[in-house]
Design a protein around this motif. Sequence first.
Motif, PDB file in Angstrom:
ATOM      1  N   LYS A  29       0.849  -1.198   0.000  1.00 28.14           N
ATOM      2  CA  LYS A  29       0.000   0.000   0.000  1.00 28.14           C
ATOM      3  C   LYS A  29       0.881   1.243   0.000  1.00 28.14           C
ATOM      4  N   LYS A  31       1.847   5.301   0.405  1.00 26.88           N
ATOM      5  CA  LYS A  31       1.622   6.266   1.475  1.00 26.88           C
ATOM      6  C   LYS A  31       1.199   7.622   0.932  1.00 26.88           C
ATOM      7  N   SER A  95      -8.397  14.511   0.530  1.00 27.45           N
ATOM      8  CA  SER A  95      -8.823  13.177   0.948  1.00 27.45           C
ATOM      9  C   SER A  95      -9.186  12.296  -0.246  1.00 27.45           C
ATOM     10  N   LEU A  96      -9.673  12.896  -1.326  1.00 24.39           N
ATOM     11  CA  LEU A  96     -10.073  12.117  -2.505  1.00 24.39           C
ATOM     12  C   LEU A  96      -9.258  12.420  -3.744  1.00 24.39           C
ATOM     13  N   ARG A 123      -8.428   9.006  -5.552  1.00 20.16           N
ATOM     14  CA  ARG A 123      -8.631   7.791  -4.752  1.00 20.16           C
ATOM     15  C   ARG A 123      -9.658   6.917  -5.447  1.00 20.16           C
ATOM     16  N   HIS A 124      -9.343   5.651  -5.586  1.00 22.99           N
ATOM     17  CA  HIS A 124     -10.237   4.694  -6.222  1.00 22.99           C
ATOM     18  C   HIS A 124     -10.023   3.354  -5.529  1.00 22.99           C
ATOM     19  N   GLU A 125     -11.071   2.829  -4.926  1.00 25.07           N
ATOM     20  CA  GLU A 125     -10.976   1.556  -4.199  1.00 25.07           C
ATOM     21  C   GLU A 125      -9.804   1.563  -3.217  1.00 25.07           C
ATOM     22  N   ASP A 126      -9.709   2.666  -2.459  1.00 24.45           N
ATOM     23  CA  ASP A 126      -8.715   2.846  -1.402  1.00 24.45           C
ATOM     24  C   ASP A 126      -7.263   2.887  -1.903  1.00 24.45           C
ATOM     25  N   ARG A 127      -7.073   3.302  -3.161  1.00 25.12           N
ATOM     26  CA  ARG A 127      -5.725   3.454  -3.715  1.00 25.12           C
ATOM     27  C   ARG A 127      -5.635   4.793  -4.431  1.00 25.12           C
ATOM     28  N   TRP A 128      -4.436   5.348  -4.488  1.00 25.34           N
ATOM     29  CA  TRP A 128      -4.185   6.537  -5.293  1.00 25.34           C
ATOM     30  C   TRP A 128      -3.867   6.086  -6.706  1.00 25.34           C
TER      31      TRP A 128
END
Length: 141
Positions: A29, A31, A95-96, A123-128
């Motif tokens: 993941k 950062k 944040s997004l 942000r897409h499916e908890d990823r940048w």
Amino acid sequence: MNAAETGTCPCHSGRKYKRCCAPLHRGAKEKGAAAVMRARFSAYSLALCNYIISTTHPNGPHFQDDLVRWHLQLQDFASQTRFEGLELLEETKGSLQAQVAFRATLSQQGRDASFSELSLFVRHEDRWLYHSGEKLAAKAH
């Protein structure tokens, strides 16, 4: 561990690849958007096309449905390009969405192909994921 693992990271952070972009290339993941920016630069340098594809936003203008064709285009670009430097200029975090301004020093067939860009990450499916970018005007020296 191969030589690339123990060498300096192609993102030009000054850190060893194994401690810099390699974990992201293997699915760790990130950062933040700047880390994805660095890892994408390294992925281009190392022709890790699957990483570039997996970190491109599906609604962005660079996303292609024909993954085989896209993969071949990325390989072709990587094989014809020397990735000589990356300088992160600024990161604006939300944040997004986040923006990363950078300067990439590249050459193709002995010609300067360097550019500066302001990249948009979403942000897409908890990823940048890289969405799009706009070229920045070159500064006069």
